[in-house]
Scaffold this active site. Structure first.
Site, mmCIF file in Angstrom:
data_model
loop_
_atom_site.group_PDB
_atom_site.id
_atom_site.type_symbol
_atom_site.label_atom_id
_atom_site.label_comp_id
_atom_site.label_asym_id
_atom_site.label_seq_id
_atom_site.Cartn_x
_atom_site.Cartn_y
_atom_site.Cartn_z
ATOM 1 N N ARG A 175 37.335 44.810 -53.452
ATOM 2 C CA ARG A 175 36.057 44.267 -52.972
ATOM 3 C C ARG A 175 35.939 42.796 -53.356
ATOM 4 N NH1 ARG A 175 30.643 47.165 -54.798
ATOM 5 N NH2 ARG A 175 31.200 46.291 -56.811
ATOM 6 N N ARG A 224 29.686 17.001 -58.414
ATOM 7 C CA ARG A 224 28.750 17.772 -57.594
ATOM 8 C C ARG A 224 28.629 17.246 -56.158
ATOM 9 N NH1 ARG A 224 23.690 18.268 -55.732
ATOM 10 N NH2 ARG A 224 22.726 20.337 -55.828
ATOM 11 N N HIS A 243 28.188 19.290 -52.129
ATOM 12 C CA HIS A 243 28.064 20.635 -51.569
ATOM 13 C C HIS A 243 29.376 21.133 -50.968
ATOM 14 C CE1 HIS A 243 23.884 19.830 -52.232
ATOM 15 N NE2 HIS A 243 23.563 21.054 -51.858
ATOM 16 N N LYS A 298 29.501 40.114 -53.317
ATOM 17 C CA LYS A 298 28.973 40.287 -54.686
ATOM 18 C C LYS A 298 28.930 38.924 -55.369
ATOM 19 C CE LYS A 298 29.172 43.746 -58.376
ATOM 20 N NZ LYS A 298 27.730 43.953 -58.421
ATOM 21 N N LEU A 348 25.143 45.742 -50.543
ATOM 22 C CA LEU A 348 26.477 45.737 -51.139
ATOM 23 C C LEU A 348 27.121 47.102 -50.863
ATOM 24 C CD1 LEU A 348 28.349 44.018 -53.033
ATOM 25 C CD2 LEU A 348 27.591 45.546 -54.849
#
Ligand code: PDD
Length: 279
Positions: free
Chosen positions: A50, A98, A100, A146, A202
């Site tokens: 998964r 930083r 995006h 997840k 999920l």
């Protein structure tokens, strides 16, 4: 307690990640929680598969799954987890200034694994059942990943906690989808009902096992919606999850569900699951 971080085994108190880590800045990563029973990881491969799916979806350049398996076993041994425990694995897109958009392709992902002894929830939760509350689902539309971005789950679970309940059930468009950290199943006229896997829930590893056990026990299954306005008419309600296992829900928003006691089908599935995990 030893942990694994980016290739090293080191004491938990010495493990450090960069403030530029994209997990810290953007929650740009995925995680797994795996249960250990009798010193053996339960359904480890299913969890790793998964995770691989999530990593593919997020396009994180990571393929060290065989290594993760070895790391988990080494940490179980080093930390003396020879009975019950939890394995936690987190992979983020790594540390970079930083911005995006993705960092350069050669940015190494951050890989963290911990293994700790952990006990199951108190027996009374399983014997008497727990409370749940309902809450609007404010999450994004990729709940099948997840992701470590768990703020809506954190807020929902805190709301449950403050109300003296074990779990918050997410409601979207009048449908009960799943809990803040578990899947949800109902029994209606003898049939097990749970929402089909899609982008709004999920695909729980425990959910999958329980559906297989239900099929083996001859319990009819319908993957479909549980409308929130029918929640108090269902015969039984329960949660499934790695740390939750199979947990009966006997009250929702303070009102009893079914008989107000763990139901017959729930108890059969709890027993079958316990037999499987050897508890
Ligand atoms: N939670 N749904 C959500 C939103 C979850 O976070 C989880 C697991 C589940 C159940 O999935 P599984 O059976 O594969 O554990 C369903 C983990 C345990 C956690 O966040 O701690």
């Amino acid at each position: 307690m030893l942990v694994y971080l980016n290739g090293d085994f080191l004491p938990h108190t010495e493990a450090r990640v960069s403030v530029d880590d994209r997990g810290f800045l953007f929650a740009d990563g995925v995680y797994e929680v795996i249960r250990v029973y009798g010193g053996r990881p339960y359904l480890l491969q299913e969890h790793l598969d998964r995770m691989a799916g999530g990593i593919r979806a997020l396009e994180i350049p990571f393929d060290g799954f065989d290594r993760l398996r070895d790391v988990a076993f080494r940490l179980m041994e080093e930390n003396g987890v020879d009975d019950e425990g939890n394995i936690y694995i987190q992979v983020t897109r790594g540390a970079a200034p930083r911005k995006h958009a993705f960092p350069p392709a050669d940015t190494p992902p951050t890989v963290y694994v911990s293994v700790k002894p952990a006990r199951r929830h108190p027996d009374a939760y399983y014997e008497e059942g727990v409370d749940a509350i309902t809450t609007p689902d404010t999450r994004w539309a990729r709940c099948d990943i997840k992701s470590i971005a768990l703020l809506p789950n954190v807020l929902a679970n805190q709301k449950a906690h403050a109300a003296g309940a074990f779990e918050a059930l997410f409601i979207r468009d009048g449908i009960v989808l799943e809990g803040s950290h578990s899947n949800v199943m109902a029994v209606v006229d003898g049939t097990l009902v749970t929402y089909p896997t899609c982008n709004y829930i999920l695909a729980g590893i425990t959910r999958d096992r329980i559906l297989a056990l239900a099929a083996r026990l001859g319990v009819p299954i319908r993957e479909g919606a549980i409308p929130v306005d029918r929640l108090h008419d269902v015969d039984e309600l329960f949660l499934t999850g790695t740390t939750t296992e199979v947990m009966p829900v006997v009250r929702v928003d303070g009102r009893p569900v079914g008989s107000g006691k763990p139901g017959v089908v729930t108890r059969r599935l709890m027993e079958a699951y316990r037999a499987e995990i050897g508890r």
